[in-house]
Design a protein around this motif. Structure first.
Motif, PDB file in Angstrom:
ATOM      1  N   ASN A 103      45.045  61.455 122.481  1.00 21.72           N
ATOM      2  CA  ASN A 103      46.261  61.498 120.785  1.00 21.72           C
ATOM      3  C   ASN A 103      47.404  62.829 120.568  1.00 21.72           C
ATOM      4  OD1 ASN A 103      45.899  59.078 119.750  1.00 21.72           O
ATOM      5  ND2 ASN A 103      44.125  59.509 118.274  1.00 21.72           N
ATOM      6  N   THR A 104      45.889  64.124 121.402  1.00 21.45           N
ATOM      7  CA  THR A 104      46.249  65.020 121.007  1.00 21.45           C
ATOM      8  C   THR A 104      47.745  65.565 122.380  1.00 21.45           C
ATOM      9  OG1 THR A 104      44.560  65.704 121.088  1.00 21.45           O
ATOM     10  CG2 THR A 104      46.204  67.750 121.793  1.00 21.45           C
ATOM     11  N   PHE A 105      48.688  66.392 122.105  1.00 23.46           N
ATOM     12  CA  PHE A 105      50.105  66.222 122.579  1.00 23.46           C
ATOM     13  C   PHE A 105      49.424  67.726 122.989  1.00 23.46           C
ATOM     14  CE2 PHE A 105      53.298  68.364 122.715  1.00 23.46           C
ATOM     15  CZ  PHE A 105      54.803  67.711 123.925  1.00 23.46           C
ATOM     16  N   ILE A 106      49.685  67.850 124.215  1.00 27.92           N
ATOM     17  CA  ILE A 106      49.046  69.095 124.924  1.00 27.92           C
ATOM     18  C   ILE A 106      51.465  69.335 125.751  1.00 27.92           C
ATOM     19  CG2 ILE A 106      48.403  70.945 127.114  1.00 27.92           C
ATOM     20  CD1 ILE A 106      46.246  68.580 126.366  1.00 27.92           C
ATOM     21  N   PRO A 107      51.900  70.629 125.405  1.00 29.06           N
ATOM     22  CA  PRO A 107      53.781  70.534 126.375  1.00 29.06           C
ATOM     23  C   PRO A 107      52.844  71.177 127.487  1.00 29.06           C
ATOM     24  CG  PRO A 107      52.341  72.219 124.614  1.00 29.06           C
ATOM     25  CD  PRO A 107      51.697  70.669 124.434  1.00 29.06           C
TER      26      PRO A 107
END
Length: 55
Positions: free
Chosen positions: A48-52
C-alpha cells in the motif's frame, strides 16, 4: 519594382506574427497500468506504500 536587400526583407518580417501550431514532438508517455513503475525490491507487506523512483 524595387529591389529589397536580404537584411531589409528580414527587418520587414514581424517577429510576433502568429503561426499555425506544429505537431507535438518528443517522448510519449508510458502506458502504465498503475500509473507508476513498480519497484522490484518492494515486499508484499508494504504493497500500500507508494515509493517514487528517483533517477
Amino acid at each position: 519594382m524595387v529591389r529589397i536587400s536580404k537584411q531589409g526583407k528580414r527587418r520587414a518580417v514581424s517577429p510576433y506574427k502568429t503561426k499555425y501550431p506544429a505537431a507535438k514532438t518528443g517522448s510519449k508517455k508510458d502506458n502504465l497500468a498503475k500509473g507508476y513503475k513498480e519497484h522490484a525490491n518492494v515486499s508484499p507487506l508494504s504493497a500500500n506504500t507508494f515509493i517514487p523512483k528517483i533517477k
